[in-house]
Design an enzyme around this catalytic site. Structure first.
Site, PDB file in Angstrom:
ATOM      1  N   GLY A  15       0.823  -1.209   0.000  1.00  0.00           N
ATOM      2  CA  GLY A  15       0.000   0.000   0.000  1.00  0.00           C
ATOM      3  C   GLY A  15       0.853   1.252   0.000  1.00  0.00           C
ATOM      4  NE  ARG A  76      -1.770  -5.293  -1.671  1.00  0.00           N
ATOM      5  CZ  ARG A  76      -1.178  -4.846  -0.570  1.00  0.00           C
ATOM      6  NH1 ARG A  76      -0.084  -5.444  -0.143  1.00  0.00           N
ATOM      7  NH2 ARG A  76      -1.665  -3.808   0.095  1.00  0.00           N
ATOM      8  CG  ASP A 107       3.642  -6.842   7.699  1.00  0.00           C
ATOM      9  OD1 ASP A 107       3.127  -6.520   6.603  1.00  0.00           O
ATOM     10  OD2 ASP A 107       2.970  -7.203   8.672  1.00  0.00           O
ATOM     11  CB  THR A 130       2.681   0.870   6.528  1.00  0.00           C
ATOM     12  OG1 THR A 130       1.350   0.614   6.995  1.00  0.00           O
ATOM     13  CG2 THR A 130       3.648   0.622   7.668  1.00  0.00           C
ATOM     14  CG  ASP A 132      -2.336   0.404   9.090  1.00  0.00           C
ATOM     15  OD1 ASP A 132      -3.083   1.394   8.948  1.00  0.00           O
ATOM     16  OD2 ASP A 132      -2.572  -0.700   8.578  1.00  0.00           O
ATOM     17  CG  ASP A 134       1.282  -2.291  10.641  1.00  0.00           C
ATOM     18  OD1 ASP A 134       2.150  -1.673   9.994  1.00  0.00           O
ATOM     19  OD2 ASP A 134       0.450  -3.038  10.105  1.00  0.00           O
ATOM     20  NE  ARG A 176      -4.776  -6.527   8.162  1.00  0.00           N
ATOM     21  CZ  ARG A 176      -3.981  -6.307   7.108  1.00  0.00           C
ATOM     22  NH1 ARG A 176      -4.507  -5.925   5.967  1.00  0.00           N
ATOM     23  NH2 ARG A 176      -2.680  -6.449   7.200  1.00  0.00           N
TER      24      ARG A 176
END
Length: 328
Positions: A15, A76, A107, A130, A132, A134, A176
């Site tokens: 993303g 992707r 990741d 990213t 997020d 995360d 998420r």
């Protein structure tokens, strides 16, 4: 120079996030500074398999530090998940004379780089991109700060409508697996409740909290919900449950979606990307590989890719306590 690297490839994968272009610019100019050739790999691993390469120099990346998205595009690749696909990618890199590469992504992108490096011995360095936040091994990923500002601005505007019509808004934000965005924007935008994957508030407790807010004199409320929250099956189930149990509220849902990924990167993300790009290139030059560049205590550090992928970033529990106090 401790490690003989003459040409470095750079690409974005997964993303998109604000700051990716600034990171590309930094990698390219760090290569130019150290007299190393740089090649842009378009469309991530898919472009690597197809040999979709373009030489980049210091002037070719002008005017992109302020742009969102990624000029190298992102995609992707299912084929790269296979041994045959990775062999094609390696052959294309060898053909182009690329000695090492920098991958900007999350990741999943790092997992691919790690496997590829183990199979073919090519040095790799990761830059976490990213929204997020995360990824283990860094306090901030590229795009996270920009996303926070984008979401806070959106919630501020939604609150105007909520206040005007005495409405309760459930606002779903990205996240998420972790609740970094929801937790921080919830505090920053003055939300009455924040629902995150790490803390299951429960439907009954949610209604009880909203009733307390109503009794305290609040005529409208904002509830920020991370998409991975487990309080309900989804944000629309939360709306239905409150509709059934709190007739005094007119309930609405706003899913912010992909708008959180777009837009010009913040100053923080531009500076972070610039620092990460330089660190990635110089780390490869020094002989490091299979690592991710990260920010810890305002210092650029390296974390092994396997730890970055397997580890889990932790939310700031103190912010939950602050949120409870602020929502009184």
């Amino acid at each position: 120079m401790l490690y003989t690297i003459k040409k470095i490839g750079v690409f974005t994968s997964g993303g998109d996030s604000p700051g990716m272009n600034a990171a590309i610019r930094s990698v390219v100019r760090a290569c130019a500074f150290h007299d190393i050739k740089c090649v842009g790999i378009y469309r991530g691993y898919e472009g690597m398999i197809e040999g979709d390469f373009k030489p980049l120099d210091a002037r070719s990346v002008k005017g992109i530090i302020n742009k969102g998205g990624t000029v190298l595009k992102s995609a992707r690749s299912q084929e790269f998940r296979t041994e045959e696909g990775r062999k094609k990618a390696y052959d294309k890199l060898v053909e182009a004379g690329i000695d090492a590469f920098v991958v900007i992504g999350g990741d999943g992108s790092f997992t691919g780089a790690m496997i590829f490096s183990q199979e073919y011995g090519i040095p790799v360095m990761g830059i976490p991109g990213t929204i997020d936040n995360d990824i283990f091994g860094t306090t901030h990923t590229l795009g996270y700060d920009t996303a926070l500002n984008t979401v806070v601005e959106a919630i501020d505007k939604i609150r105007d409508t909520a206040s005007s019509h005495n409405r309760l808004f459930f606002i779903e934000v990205m996240g998420r697996d972790v609740g970094h965005i929801a937790l921080n924007v919830g505090v920053g935008a003055g939300a009455e409740e924040i629902l995150i994957p790490e803390e299951d508030l429960g439907l009954d407790r949610l209604v009880e909290s909203l009733r307390r807010s109503k009794q305290s004199g609040k005529s409208s409320s904002i509830v920020v919900v991370a998409e991975g929250d487990k309080t309900g099956k989804n944000v629309f189930e939360l709306k239905d449950y409150v509709d059934e149990n709190m007739s005094e509220y007119e309930v609405r849902v706003s899913v912010l979606g992909h708008m959180q990924r777009g837009g010009a990167p913040s100053c923080f993300d531009r500076v972070l990307a610039s620092r990460m790009g330089v660190k990635a290139v110089e780390s490869l030059i020094s002989g490091n590989t299979n690592c991710m560049v990260g920010l810890k205590n305002d210092i650029m550090t390296l974390t092994p890719l396997d730890l970055a992928v397997k580890g889990k970033s932790k939310i700031n529990l103190e912010l939950l306590r602050v949120s409870d106090i602020m929502s009184i």
